[in-house]
Design an enzyme around this catalytic site. Structure first.
Site, PDB file in Angstrom:
ATOM      1  N   HIS A 220       0.878  -1.185   0.000  1.00 17.82           N
ATOM      2  CA  HIS A 220       0.000   0.000   0.000  1.00 17.82           C
ATOM      3  C   HIS A 220       0.909   1.228   0.000  1.00 17.82           C
ATOM      4  O   HIS A 220       1.681   1.428  -0.935  1.00 17.82           O
ATOM      5  CB  HIS A 220      -0.915  -0.104   1.225  1.00 17.82           C
ATOM      6  CG  HIS A 220      -2.064   0.860   1.275  1.00 17.82           C
ATOM      7  ND1 HIS A 220      -2.392   1.716   0.267  1.00 17.82           N
ATOM      8  CD2 HIS A 220      -2.980   1.096   2.260  1.00 17.82           C
ATOM      9  CE1 HIS A 220      -3.454   2.437   0.603  1.00 17.82           C
ATOM     10  NE2 HIS A 220      -3.822   2.087   1.830  1.00 17.82           N
ATOM     11  N   HIS A 259      -1.937  -2.150  -9.875  1.00 15.80           N
ATOM     12  CA  HIS A 259      -2.941  -1.598  -8.962  1.00 15.80           C
ATOM     13  C   HIS A 259      -4.174  -2.481  -8.976  1.00 15.80           C
ATOM     14  O   HIS A 259      -4.526  -3.026 -10.029  1.00 15.80           O
ATOM     15  CB  HIS A 259      -3.312  -0.167  -9.387  1.00 15.80           C
ATOM     16  CG  HIS A 259      -3.957   0.613  -8.303  1.00 15.80           C
ATOM     17  ND1 HIS A 259      -5.309   0.540  -8.046  1.00 15.80           N
ATOM     18  CD2 HIS A 259      -3.429   1.455  -7.383  1.00 15.80           C
ATOM     19  CE1 HIS A 259      -5.578   1.328  -7.018  1.00 15.80           C
ATOM     20  NE2 HIS A 259      -4.463   1.881  -6.597  1.00 15.80           N
ATOM     21  N   ASP A 313       2.860   5.687  -6.686  1.00 20.51           N
ATOM     22  CA  ASP A 313       4.128   5.611  -5.957  1.00 20.51           C
ATOM     23  C   ASP A 313       5.338   5.626  -6.874  1.00 20.51           C
ATOM     24  O   ASP A 313       6.446   5.916  -6.437  1.00 20.51           O
ATOM     25  CB  ASP A 313       4.158   4.339  -5.102  1.00 20.51           C
ATOM     26  CG  ASP A 313       3.077   4.375  -4.054  1.00 20.51           C
ATOM     27  OD1 ASP A 313       3.024   5.365  -3.320  1.00 20.51           O
ATOM     28  OD2 ASP A 313       2.264   3.440  -3.996  1.00 20.51           O
TER      29      ASP A 313
END
Ligand SMILES: CC(C)(COP(=O)(O)OP(=O)(O)OC[C@H]1O[C@@H](n2cnc3c(N)ncnc32)[C@H](O)[C@@H]1OP(=O)(O)O)[C@@H](O)C(=O)NCCC(=O)NCCS
Length: 377
Positions: A220, A259, A313
């Site tokens: 995460h 994802h 990210d």
């Protein structure tokens, strides 16, 4: 046959007015506003208002919120003492979790779940978390804590408190947009964690401590730090193929890629890449950004045909590096932004609560006679 929804993929646990994601089209929308528009025109404080109130503020409402957030910035003597005790052996996300619990401990109205009290708590947490992260970093570096500045917005003030120098206009804007991009993301794991805690009618501070603990994991929020470590491990462009080929051959995952919802490039990654382009023109750490782009291109060849693309990210690692932020603070900064969405979801949850209590299908033994310990082999 009982169907098991492992990972709860595809399960809707509630309705929300906060966020819509279309993972096929790569769309992210906060309360009706497209993320590209918000990134272009808005700022973090305004996005907080949007998420907490379901609409954009008037001029007066905006100024009032900015003032309220400024008033909440200084940390308490308790948190100051705690941070001094913790640095050196408590990692930043754990320190943040403890600091949030301490903020809750000092709020006499922590169990008040009325809409006004929840708005107060949301503002307090949002303002203070940024001060806590900056103060933790200053203390561990052996530097004086830098007091918040009333003339700076949330993002610029954070960089000021962290680095002790005023950010350039570009740096402040990039930080602000990064906060907008991370502010909300529908029913992700940390938001769900917060909701489970709140559904027992536990208070907002405990729910946020749960969310911080959930965000910490590398699948995460911890992925941004992991991306930075990947870039460090690769080092130079020529090492990309060997690194990626080895990693994939071992069946391991490339951090910052893939994802649960997006099956195309995450729009946040696209926006961050564009912002990175600007920063790279002036940053001494532009190497990390260019390496990220080359890594992305190589991965695109290797993963062709699979729905695996850069997520938020992927580029946040090099963008934060170019802002002079140490890599173990990347995930705390994610939390410092996502606090806006977490608290907004909690407001929705408290207004329409139902205990979250799913089931687990029992597959263990049955009818075992209890054998006293003295008679066990
Ligand atoms: C985010 C993530 C957990 C979502 O995973 P998920 O929806 O559970 O997807 P699955 O684990 O079912 O993966 C589907 C397939 O893609 C592969 N895959 C998923 N992410 C991958 C990655 N980052 N690198 C390489 N392969 C990956 C899986 O190995 C699996 O392959 P298989 O079908 O051959 O077994 C996953 O993509 C991941 O671990 N990414 C890296 C961590 C990260 O960046 N997290 C931040 C998310 S914002």
């Amino acid at each position: 046959m009982t169907e098991i929804a492992r990972g709860l993929e595809g399960i809707y646990v509630t309705e929300t007015k906060l966020c819509r994601i279309d993972g096929q089209k790569g769309e992210l929308v906060y309360s009706g506003y497209d993320i590209y528009e918000l990134a272009e025109h808005s700022n973090f404080e305004e996005v907080c208002f949007l998420l907490w109130n379901g609409r954009l503020p008037t001029n007066e409402e905006y100024s009032h919120l900015v003032e309220q957030l400024r008033r909440e910035r200084p940390i308490s003597p308790l948190n100051n003492r705690l941070l001094h005790e913790m640095v050196g052996f408590v990692r930043p996300m754990r320190a943040l979790e403890i600091a949030v619990t301490a903020i809750g401990a000092l709020d006499r109205n922590s169990s008040d779940m009325s809409p006004d009290a929840l708005q107060d708590q949301a503002r307090r947490l949002t303002a203070r978390m940024s001060t806590v992260i900056a103060a933790y970093h200053r203390i561990r570096e052996g530097n004086e804590i830098v007091a918040p500045r009333d003339d700076l917005g949330h993002a610029a003030n954070f960089l000021w408190m962290l680095r002790g120098s005023e950010p350039s206009e570009l740096e402040a804007r990039v930080m602000d947009v990064a906060l907008i991009l991370h502010a909300e993301h529908e029913m992700n794991a940390s938001t769900f964690g917060a909701i489970v805690t709140a559904s027992t009618q536990s208070d907002m501070y405990s729910a946020i401590a749960t969310a911080i603990g959930t965000l910490k994991g590398p699948l995460h929020g911890g992925a941004n730090d992991a991306v930075y470590k990947t870039l460090e491990a690769i080092g130079t462009e020529d090492k990309i193929p060997a690194y990626v080929d080895d990693l994939l051959a071992r069946g391991e995952r490339m951090m910052g890629i893939g994802h649960r919802i997006y099956k195309t490039t995450d729009p946040r990654a696209i926006i961050l890449e564009r912002l990175g382009e600007e920063l790279a023109k002036v940053s001494p750490d532009a190497h990390y950004y260019h390496l990220s782009q080359m890594l992305r291109d190589y991965l695109a060849q290797k993963l062709e045909g699979k729905p695996l693309y850069p997520n938020v990210d992927f580029f946040s690692a090099s963008v934060y590096k170019m802002l002079g932020i140490p890599n173990d603070l990347y995930t705390p900064i994610f939390a410092m932004s996502r606090i806006a969405g977490w608290t907004a979801h909690l407001m929705e949850q408290y207004a329409n609560n139902r205990l979250v209590r799913p089931n687990a299908l029992y597959e263990g033994a049955e009818n075992r006679p209890y054998v006293p310990m003295s008679k066990r082999d």
